[in-house]
Design a protein around this motif. Structure first.
Motif, PDB file in Angstrom:
ATOM      1  N   THR A  71       0.855  -1.180   0.000  1.00 62.38           N
ATOM      2  CA  THR A  71       0.000   0.000   0.000  1.00 62.38           C
ATOM      3  C   THR A  71       0.897   1.237   0.000  1.00 62.38           C
ATOM      4  OG1 THR A  71      -0.043  -0.185   2.398  1.00 62.38           O
ATOM      5  CG2 THR A  71      -1.920  -1.109   1.201  1.00 62.38           C
ATOM      6  N   THR A  72       0.286   2.417  -0.045  1.00 58.37           N
ATOM      7  CA  THR A  72       1.078   3.648  -0.070  1.00 58.37           C
ATOM      8  C   THR A  72       1.964   3.778   1.170  1.00 58.37           C
ATOM      9  OG1 THR A  72      -0.919   4.750   0.769  1.00 58.37           O
ATOM     10  CG2 THR A  72      -0.413   5.043  -1.569  1.00 58.37           C
ATOM     11  N   ASP A  73       1.418   3.452   2.337  1.00 59.08           N
ATOM     12  CA  ASP A  73       2.213   3.587   3.566  1.00 59.08           C
ATOM     13  C   ASP A  73       3.372   2.606   3.601  1.00 59.08           C
ATOM     14  OD1 ASP A  73       0.112   1.657   3.825  1.00 59.08           O
ATOM     15  OD2 ASP A  73       0.473   1.554   5.980  1.00 59.08           O
ATOM     16  N   GLU A  74       3.177   1.422   3.035  1.00 58.55           N
ATOM     17  CA  GLU A  74       4.257   0.432   3.009  1.00 58.55           C
ATOM     18  C   GLU A  74       5.351   0.822   2.025  1.00 58.55           C
ATOM     19  OE1 GLU A  74       1.757  -3.551   4.305  1.00 58.55           O
ATOM     20  OE2 GLU A  74       1.607  -2.827   2.237  1.00 58.55           O
ATOM     21  N   LEU A  75       4.963   1.448   0.920  1.00 51.74           N
ATOM     22  CA  LEU A  75       5.974   1.946  -0.020  1.00 51.74           C
ATOM     23  C   LEU A  75       6.763   3.087   0.597  1.00 51.74           C
ATOM     24  CD1 LEU A  75       7.355   2.017  -2.766  1.00 51.74           C
ATOM     25  CD2 LEU A  75       5.437   3.381  -3.639  1.00 51.74           C
ATOM     26  N   ILE A  76       6.070   3.957   1.304  1.00 53.32           N
ATOM     27  CA  ILE A  76       6.754   5.060   1.999  1.00 53.32           C
ATOM     28  C   ILE A  76       7.781   4.495   2.984  1.00 53.32           C
ATOM     29  CG2 ILE A  76       6.460   6.891   3.727  1.00 53.32           C
ATOM     30  CD1 ILE A  76       3.732   7.492   2.384  1.00 53.32           C
ATOM     31  N   GLU A  80      11.919   5.002   2.871  1.00 49.43           N
ATOM     32  CA  GLU A  80      12.621   5.659   3.987  1.00 49.43           C
ATOM     33  C   GLU A  80      13.687   4.756   4.603  1.00 49.43           C
ATOM     34  OE1 GLU A  80       9.376   6.876   6.480  1.00 49.43           O
ATOM     35  OE2 GLU A  80       9.183   8.814   5.454  1.00 49.43           O
ATOM     36  N   LYS A  81      13.514   3.445   4.478  1.00 51.51           N
ATOM     37  CA  LYS A  81      14.492   2.507   5.049  1.00 51.51           C
ATOM     38  C   LYS A  81      15.619   2.168   4.077  1.00 51.51           C
ATOM     39  CE  LYS A  81      11.137   0.211   8.097  1.00 51.51           C
ATOM     40  NZ  LYS A  81      10.361  -1.035   8.336  1.00 51.51           N
ATOM     41  N   ASP A  82      15.460   2.536   2.815  1.00 54.84           N
ATOM     42  CA  ASP A  82      16.428   2.172   1.783  1.00 54.84           C
ATOM     43  C   ASP A  82      17.603   3.151   1.774  1.00 54.84           C
ATOM     44  OD1 ASP A  82      17.780   1.746  -0.737  1.00 54.84           O
ATOM     45  OD2 ASP A  82      16.003   0.671  -1.429  1.00 54.84           O
ATOM     46  N   LYS A  83      18.753   2.710   2.258  1.00 57.00           N
ATOM     47  CA  LYS A  83      19.928   3.583   2.357  1.00 57.00           C
ATOM     48  C   LYS A  83      20.448   4.008   0.995  1.00 57.00           C
ATOM     49  CE  LYS A  83      21.414   1.678   6.807  1.00 57.00           C
ATOM     50  NZ  LYS A  83      22.508   0.973   7.545  1.00 57.00           N
ATOM     51  N   GLU A  84      20.280   3.144   0.000  1.00 52.57           N
ATOM     52  CA  GLU A  84      20.727   3.477  -1.356  1.00 52.57           C
ATOM     53  C   GLU A  84      19.948   4.665  -1.908  1.00 52.57           C
ATOM     54  OE1 GLU A  84      21.070   1.442  -5.797  1.00 52.57           O
ATOM     55  OE2 GLU A  84      20.634   0.187  -4.052  1.00 52.57           O
ATOM     56  N   LEU A  85      18.647   4.693  -1.656  1.00 54.52           N
ATOM     57  CA  LEU A  85      17.823   5.807  -2.123  1.00 54.52           C
ATOM     58  C   LEU A  85      18.197   7.109  -1.420  1.00 54.52           C
ATOM     59  CD1 LEU A  85      14.238   4.258  -2.402  1.00 54.52           C
ATOM     60  CD2 LEU A  85      15.901   4.657  -4.223  1.00 54.52           C
ATOM     61  N   ALA A  86      18.626   6.999  -0.187  1.00 59.85           N
ATOM     62  CA  ALA A  86      18.978   8.191   0.586  1.00 59.85           C
ATOM     63  C   ALA A  86      20.194   8.903   0.012  1.00 59.85           C
ATOM     64  CB  ALA A  86      19.244   7.810   2.037  1.00 59.85           C
ATOM     65  N   ASN A  87      21.017   8.171  -0.739  1.00 58.39           N
ATOM     66  CA  ASN A  87      22.267   8.746  -1.240  1.00 58.39           C
ATOM     67  C   ASN A  87      22.324   8.870  -2.759  1.00 58.39           C
ATOM     68  OD1 ASN A  87      23.490   8.832   1.414  1.00 58.39           O
ATOM     69  ND2 ASN A  87      23.656   6.614   1.295  1.00 58.39           N
ATOM     70  N   ASN A  88      21.190   8.668  -3.428  1.00 62.79           N
ATOM     71  CA  ASN A  88      21.202   8.695  -4.888  1.00 62.79           C
ATOM     72  C   ASN A  88      20.028   9.465  -5.467  1.00 62.79           C
ATOM     73  OD1 ASN A  88      23.416   6.852  -6.038  1.00 62.79           O
ATOM     74  ND2 ASN A  88      22.553   5.579  -4.428  1.00 62.79           N
TER      75      ASN A  88
END
Length: 224
Positions: A71-76, A80-88
């Motif tokens: 769901t939308t909340d699970e994708l959010i 937020e937990k994906d460290k790769e996304l935080a730096n790219n």
């Protein structure tokens, strides 16, 4: 010796330039994005990449953040937990989410708020370039054999998904993000079951092919 040195420098520069020209693509979503019940090469996102590659666009599906049932909340939470996304950041980002909100009976207000949050996050992940983000509508699974076999209300499903898609389109328009309405394509499953995968619920490779064809030309113009 000088000629060899020059050639090595030239080749290195050429390879480096080619690497810089590759366009990275991030796909966010749920089962429709990972292509539940079809091969990885037959998902709409990968087919889109393949079609654009054939037209000379060096696009690569760099990362998929999607799981069946999200769901939308699970994708959010996953983002937020994906460290790769935080730096790219990525050159292109797509978003297709919401069917499981409807399936579980979540409130419309929750979808509206969380979809907007996800769209803003997608824009951020695209280097704050809204023009490099696109949204894909939710297909109408109400026309699938799964719904009939499980005695679900196809008319209600279609009505609710229409509202979800209108919300997503309105928010996309507000942020200057392209919105692709593939829902009419999904309705072809009413008379042609080859548009449905073997699980009798998700789209088949044939349907994903038509989604990719529909999206292709606009994304091509975006990247040229």
């Amino acid at each position: 010796m000088k000629n060899i040195k020059f050639l090595i420098i030239f080749l290195f520069a050429t390879v480096n330039l080619m690497a810089q020209e590759q366009i990275s693509y991030l796909a966010l979503g749920d089962s429709y994005t990972i292509g539940e019940a079809v091969d990885s090469d037959s998902t709409w996102s990968q087919l889109l990449v393949t079609k654009l590659n054939q037209k000379g666009i060096d696009l690569k599906l760099e990362k998929i953040v999607a799981t069946t049932g999200w769901t939308t909340d699970e994708l959010i939470s996953a983002i937020e937990k994906d460290k790769e996304l935080a730096n790219n950041t990525y050159d292109v980002v797509s978003l297709l989410i919401g069917v499981n909100n409807q399936y579980r009976g979540y409130g419309i207000k929750q979808y509206e708020e969380e979809f907007e949050f996800l769209l803003k996050k997608a824009i951020q992940l695209a280097g704050k370039k809204a023009e490099n983000v696109f949204v894909v509508s939710i297909p109408d699974y109400g026309v699938t054999p799964f719904v009939k076999k499980n005695n679900k209300n196809a008319e209600l499903i279609g009505k609710e998904l229409k509202l979800y898609n209108q919300i997503a389109q309105n928010i996309s328009n507000d942020y200057g993000v392209m919105f692709f309405d593939i829902t009419p394509i999904s309705l072809k499953a009413v008379w042609d079951k080859t548009y449905v995968a073997k699980d009798e619920l998700h789209p088949s490779a044939k349907m994903y092919e038509e989604w990719a064809e529909y999206i292709e030309s606009s994304v091509y113009l975006m990247l040229k």
